[in-house]
Design a protein around this motif. Structure first.
Motif, PDB file in Angstrom:
ATOM      1  N   VAL A  25       0.873  -1.168   0.000  1.00  0.00           N
ATOM      2  CA  VAL A  25       0.000   0.000   0.000  1.00  0.00           C
ATOM      3  C   VAL A  25       0.911   1.219   0.000  1.00  0.00           C
ATOM      4  O   VAL A  25       1.641   1.449   0.960  1.00  0.00           O
ATOM      5  CB  VAL A  25      -0.921   0.034   1.239  1.00  0.00           C
ATOM      6  N   GLY A  26       0.896   1.943  -1.107  1.00  0.00           N
ATOM      7  CA  GLY A  26       1.730   3.133  -1.212  1.00  0.00           C
ATOM      8  C   GLY A  26       0.886   4.394  -1.209  1.00  0.00           C
ATOM      9  O   GLY A  26      -0.339   4.341  -1.062  1.00  0.00           O
ATOM     10  N   GLU A  27       1.524   5.521  -1.380  1.00  0.00           N
ATOM     11  CA  GLU A  27       0.802   6.794  -1.430  1.00  0.00           C
ATOM     12  C   GLU A  27      -0.119   6.877  -2.632  1.00  0.00           C
ATOM     13  O   GLU A  27      -1.185   7.474  -2.567  1.00  0.00           O
ATOM     14  CB  GLU A  27       1.790   7.963  -1.465  1.00  0.00           C
ATOM     15  N   THR A  28       0.298   6.269  -3.739  1.00  0.00           N
ATOM     16  CA  THR A  28      -0.477   6.410  -4.973  1.00  0.00           C
ATOM     17  C   THR A  28      -1.084   5.109  -5.486  1.00  0.00           C
ATOM     18  O   THR A  28      -1.989   5.153  -6.316  1.00  0.00           O
ATOM     19  CB  THR A  28       0.398   7.003  -6.097  1.00  0.00           C
ATOM     20  N   GLU A  29      -0.595   3.943  -5.009  1.00  0.00           N
ATOM     21  CA  GLU A  29      -1.071   2.676  -5.551  1.00  0.00           C
ATOM     22  C   GLU A  29      -1.208   1.601  -4.476  1.00  0.00           C
ATOM     23  O   GLU A  29      -0.474   1.597  -3.486  1.00  0.00           O
ATOM     24  CB  GLU A  29      -0.115   2.142  -6.625  1.00  0.00           C
ATOM     25  N   VAL A  30      -2.157   0.684  -4.725  1.00  0.00           N
ATOM     26  CA  VAL A  30      -2.340  -0.514  -3.901  1.00  0.00           C
ATOM     27  C   VAL A  30      -2.063  -1.698  -4.811  1.00  0.00           C
ATOM     28  O   VAL A  30      -2.579  -1.773  -5.928  1.00  0.00           O
ATOM     29  CB  VAL A  30      -3.785  -0.579  -3.351  1.00  0.00           C
TER      30      VAL A  30
END
Length: 60
Positions: A25-30
């Protein structure tokens, strides 16, 4: 949410329900690993991420 990394989850995004192993889970993408392959979803489109429970039934 970070406690779900590596676990089987149910993710709701863009009106679609995805099932798979939560990889990142990142700032822009899962990122999910599903039976059909890798799925990358924009974080801002994800409505819910929850751990999959035995008997978790998704009605379409």
């Amino acid at each position: 949410m970070m406690g779900l990394i590596g676990k089987r989850v149910v993710v709701e995004a863009n009106g679609i329900t995805y099932r798979g192993r939560l990889v990142e889970v990142g700032e822009t993408e899962v990122h999910l690993e599903t039976e059909l392959g890798w799925v990358t979803l924009p974080t801002d489109h994800v409505v819910d991420i929850r751990e999959e429970v035995d008997g978790d039934v998704i009605l379409e």
